[in-house]
Write an enzyme that holds these catalytic residues in place. Structure first.
Site, PDB file in Angstrom:
ATOM      1  N   GLU A   1       3.095 -18.097  -4.306  1.00 58.69           N
ATOM      2  CA  GLU A   1       4.000 -17.258  -4.215  1.00 58.69           C
ATOM      3  C   GLU A   1       3.053 -15.978  -4.304  1.00 58.69           C
ATOM      4  OE1 GLU A   1       7.325 -16.558  -6.873  1.00 58.69           O
ATOM      5  OE2 GLU A   1       7.080 -14.409  -6.409  1.00 58.69           O
TER       6      GLU A   1
ATOM      7  N   GLU B   1       7.511  -5.783  -5.060  1.00 59.21           N
ATOM      8  CA  GLU B   1       8.706  -5.999  -5.807  1.00 59.21           C
ATOM      9  C   GLU B   1       8.988  -4.769  -6.919  1.00 59.21           C
ATOM     10  OE1 GLU B   1       7.705  -9.471  -8.372  1.00 59.21           O
ATOM     11  OE2 GLU B   1       9.727  -9.581  -9.016  1.00 59.21           O
TER      12      GLU B   1
HETATM   13  C1  NAG Z   1      12.417 -15.486 -10.485  1.00 58.28           C
HETATM   14  O1  NAG Z   1      11.711 -16.013  -9.201  1.00 58.28           O
HETATM   15  C2  NAG Z   1      10.671 -15.405  -8.842  1.00 58.28           C
HETATM   16  C3  NAG Z   1      10.270 -15.885  -7.470  1.00 58.28           C
HETATM   17  O2  NAG Z   1      10.044 -17.183  -7.582  1.00 58.28           O
HETATM   18  C4  NAG Z   1       9.527 -15.272  -9.834  1.00 58.28           C
HETATM   19  O3  NAG Z   1       8.454 -14.525  -9.138  1.00 58.28           O
HETATM   20  C5  NAG Z   1       9.858 -14.611 -11.000  1.00 58.28           C
HETATM   21  O4  NAG Z   1       8.690 -14.882 -11.931  1.00 58.28           O
HETATM   22  C6  NAG Z   1      11.252 -15.443 -11.575  1.00 58.28           C
HETATM   23  N1  NAG Z   1      11.665 -14.692 -12.877  1.00 58.28           N
HETATM   24  C7  NAG Z   1      12.418 -15.042 -13.766  1.00 58.28           C
HETATM   25  C8  NAG Z   1      12.911 -14.258 -14.662  1.00 58.28           C
HETATM   26  O5  NAG Z   1      12.771 -16.289 -13.658  1.00 58.28           O
END
Ligand code: NAG
Ligand code: NAG
Ligand code: NAG
Length: 261
Positions: A150, A155
């Site tokens: 990723e 963001e």
């Molecule tokens: C939610 O998902 C995003 C994208 O995969 C990731 O970057 C992030 O760390 C996650 N955050 C939480 C709070 O789960």
């Protein structure tokens, strides 16, 4: 003569490298993709590749006949989050299954992005991003198979900053945090993705308003297919409770080009 020889060799080498760098770029997504719902649907699909939910409190809603949360007007994509009500809110189907408090919008690029040793991608756009507590818009690439890779090209987590992140593993992540104006003015983001010479890792150069802000490296990202996603998540990493009114995230002139094969 002794001085001229190495000099002309250098000129020749420079000329050759210039020739090899000037490759025709392929337009993967043209900057006009938000000019109508027809062009939107040509290059983008509604919601997340895996459905309507992710790890925030917004459930994404939209399709070719329903445009309350995913709106095209004036060559601009608006993703709009509105609070939902209900005595017992539904919960997200995605880990960690937060309660759903909003209806919102997401689109993802139909064409997957795969950096190889033979190509390089440039991904850019202009963003009017809400920075209010509890709002979690993003512009990001995530693995088609498994996770990570990723890399987050922008963001916003409810503060006056945008985050550039690259995940090597779920816990090994580099984040560079850059100040972002809170007045909803449009600013450009651009990322250039290129394979490292080991043909395993990908170098990502992150720009804001045409200024290089940071460079990160994704371990093993070469050859991994990625989805490009634009979403307006809510709460989650941006804190809660989120806004009680409508939140709008606007995006325009998104362009994806690829050099090489
Ligand atoms: C939610 O998902 C995003 C994208 O995969 C990731 O970057 C992030 O760390 C996650 N955050 C939480 C709070 O789960
Ligand atoms: C489009 O989305 C709306 C809102 O979720 C839903 O009511 C409708 O059934 C959907 N239409 C199609 C064709 O999927
Ligand atoms: C992720 O992997 C890349 C490539 O091997 C490396 O340069 C980078 O330092 C790694 N990041 C972290 C946080 O270890």
């Amino acid at each position: 003569m002794l001085h001229i020889r190495p000099f002309s060799a250098m000129v020749l080498a420079t000329a050759f490298s210039t020739v090899s760098l000037v490759q025709a770029a392929t337009t993967v997504i043209p900057s006009t993709s938000f000019s109508s719902y027809t062009t939107l649907e040509q290059f983008w699909a509604y919601l997340y590749p895996w459905g309507s939910d992710h790890n925030g409190s917004a459930r994404m809603v939209g399709n070719s006949s329903y445009h309350e949360n995913i709106v095209i007007a004036s060559n601009t994509l608006s993703l709009i989050a509105t609070p939902t009500s209900g005595a017992v809110p539904p919960t997200s189907t995605a880990n960690p299954n937060p309660a759903i408090h909003y209806a919102s919008g997401t689109v993802y690029a139909k064409e997957q992005i795969t950096v190889t040793s033979e190509n390089s991608y440039t991904i850019s756009g202009e963003f009017s991003a809400p920075t209010t507590f509890g709002t979690w818009p993003a512009f990001w690439l995530t693995a088609v198979v498994g996770w990570p890779p990723e890399t987050d090209l922008g963001e916003w987590k409810g503060t006056a900053n945008t985050w550039f992140n690259t995940f090597n593993t779920s816990t090994v992540v580099v984040s560079d945090i850059v100040a972002w104006p809170t007045d909803l003015s449009f600013h450009t983001l651009k990322a250039v993705l290129t394979a490292e010479s080991n043909n395993v890792d990908v170098r990502v150069d992150f720009y804001m308003d045409d200024e290089l802000k940071t460079t990160q490296f994704g371990s093993g990202f070469v050859g991994a297919a990625l989805w490009l996603i634009i979403d307006l998540q809510m709460e989650g990493s941006s804190g809660s409770p989120g806004p009680t009114g409508t939140t709008t995230y606007m995006i325009r002139n998104v362009e994806v080009t690829r050099t090489g094969d």
